[in-house]
Design a protein around this motif. Structure first.
Motif, PDB file in Angstrom:
ATOM      1  N   HIS A 152     -33.579   5.522   0.028  1.00 16.18           N
ATOM      2  CA  HIS A 152     -32.152   5.605  -0.273  1.00 16.18           C
ATOM      3  C   HIS A 152     -31.533   6.829   0.400  1.00 16.18           C
ATOM      4  O   HIS A 152     -32.025   7.944   0.271  1.00 16.18           O
ATOM      5  CB  HIS A 152     -31.943   5.705  -1.786  1.00 16.18           C
ATOM      6  N   ARG A 208     -37.908   5.562  -9.372  1.00 18.66           N
ATOM      7  CA  ARG A 208     -37.090   5.206  -8.209  1.00 18.66           C
ATOM      8  C   ARG A 208     -36.044   6.283  -7.899  1.00 18.66           C
ATOM      9  O   ARG A 208     -35.238   6.119  -6.980  1.00 18.66           O
ATOM     10  CB  ARG A 208     -36.389   3.865  -8.452  1.00 18.66           C
ATOM     11  N   SER A 235     -35.094   1.586  -3.543  1.00 22.96           N
ATOM     12  CA  SER A 235     -35.275   0.168  -3.833  1.00 22.96           C
ATOM     13  C   SER A 235     -36.560  -0.034  -4.625  1.00 22.96           C
ATOM     14  O   SER A 235     -37.470   0.791  -4.606  1.00 22.96           O
ATOM     15  CB  SER A 235     -35.336  -0.635  -2.534  1.00 22.96           C
ATOM     16  N   SER A 236     -36.634  -1.142  -5.335  1.00 20.98           N
ATOM     17  CA  SER A 236     -37.822  -1.422  -6.148  1.00 20.98           C
ATOM     18  C   SER A 236     -39.062  -1.579  -5.289  1.00 20.98           C
ATOM     19  O   SER A 236     -40.181  -1.408  -5.751  1.00 20.98           O
ATOM     20  CB  SER A 236     -37.604  -2.691  -6.987  1.00 20.98           C
ATOM     21  N   GLN A 279     -39.780   0.355  -2.782  1.00 23.74           N
ATOM     22  CA  GLN A 279     -40.178   1.644  -2.216  1.00 23.74           C
ATOM     23  C   GLN A 279     -41.302   2.250  -3.039  1.00 23.74           C
ATOM     24  O   GLN A 279     -41.088   2.749  -4.131  1.00 23.74           O
ATOM     25  CB  GLN A 279     -38.976   2.593  -2.179  1.00 23.74           C
TER      26      GLN A 279
END
Length: 286
Positions: free
Chosen positions: A53, A119, A168-169, A171
């Motif tokens: 991100h 996250r 992101s999920s 990552q």
């Protein structure tokens, strides 16, 4: 870019670590560590990288990063050019959090907060403003009186229904393994003894490696040589003493680990761009 492993040293007599970091800018240092990290950034505007991100951030940015999630902040713009950027950073471990919740079941909401931080979490403007009023108070309290204030901050974060995940999920974090435990043991020793003369052979024995293999192992995990890492620790200690005390430069140099004042002055100027005396004068004038 491969993130650098950062060793977080918790001071003796403390269960978590606080960093009060005043800088003219925030350099890009892509890194990770096994501790949670809560960061409040003041008087700065730039870019924030959490996992995959990327976003702009502004004065009062508040983020909680989970263990082993690569991250960094990068900024060159100060809102008040006469004041330094300030990053207030709190590091704490999963074991510390688990111990709190086991002893005080009322703190169970902190587990939800911790899970969300895997996250990275950014918080609502209302929560960020409230924490901005609280978190600087850690700086002037002794170790015992910091505890209730930090818990108040964490509980406010846990109650924020508008907190949003960043990475992101998909990552993944960097998994801890035996190699990172090994480098952790070496770095624990370096952080405790960097003012002393340290032989690479002694460090290699602590890692159960030959000196040649140890050099490669150390640079792979820290992206620095042993000498470069020790110098960085010594420069950091010298900067702290120059800012916080009136000790003569020679005493500062000796207590940071230098035996030769001229060498200290050369090393300091190479890293900071100014002499130790100029550094102290500029900081105090600012």
């Amino acid at each position: 870019m491969r993130p650098q492993f950062e060793h977080v040293a918790v001071p003796a007599g403390h269960s978590w670590a606080l960093l009060w970091r005043e800088l003219p800018d925030l350099p890009f240092l892509w890194h990770y560590h096994p501790e949670f990290e809560l960061t409040l950034t003041l008087n700065a505007r730039g870019q924030r990288y959490i996992g995959d991100h990327l976003a702009d951030f502004d004065d009062g940015d508040l983020v909680l990063v989970g263990p082993n999630l690569p991250h960094t902040w990068s900024a060159q713009q100060r809102l008040d050019a006469q004041q330094p950027m300030l990053a207030i950073v709190v590091w704490f471990s999963r074991d510390w959090l688990a111990g709190l919740i086991q002893a005080l079941p009322e703190l169970a909401p902190l587990w939800t907060l911790a899970n969300g931080a895997s996250r990275g979490l950014s918080f609502s403007a209302d929560t960020a403003r409230a924490v901005r009023e609280l978190l600087p108070g850690l700086h002037d309290r002794d170790a015992a009186r910091r505890q209730p204030l930090l818990l108040e901050v964490l509980l406010r974060l846990a109650a924020d229904q508008d907190a949003r995940p960043l990475a992101s999920s998909g990552q993944g974090t960097i998994e801890a393994d035996a190699q990172r435990e090994r480098i952790g043991r070496v770095l624990d020793y370096l952080h405790a003894h960097f003012q002393e003369d340290i032989a690479v052979e002694d460090l290699a024995r602590r890692a159960a490696l030959s000196p040649g293999a140890f050099h490669r192992f150390f640079k792979r995990h820290t992206l620095q040589t042993v000498l470069g890492y020790i110098t960085q620790l010594r420069i950091g200690r010298a900067c702290q003493q120059l800012i916080q005390t009136d000790k003569p430069v020679g005493v500062v140099a000796e207590q940071a680990g230098w035996r030769n004042l001229a060498h200290f002055n050369r090393q300091f100027r190479a890293h900071k761009g100014v002499t130790p005396r100029e550094f102290r004068a500029r900081y105090r004038a600012g």
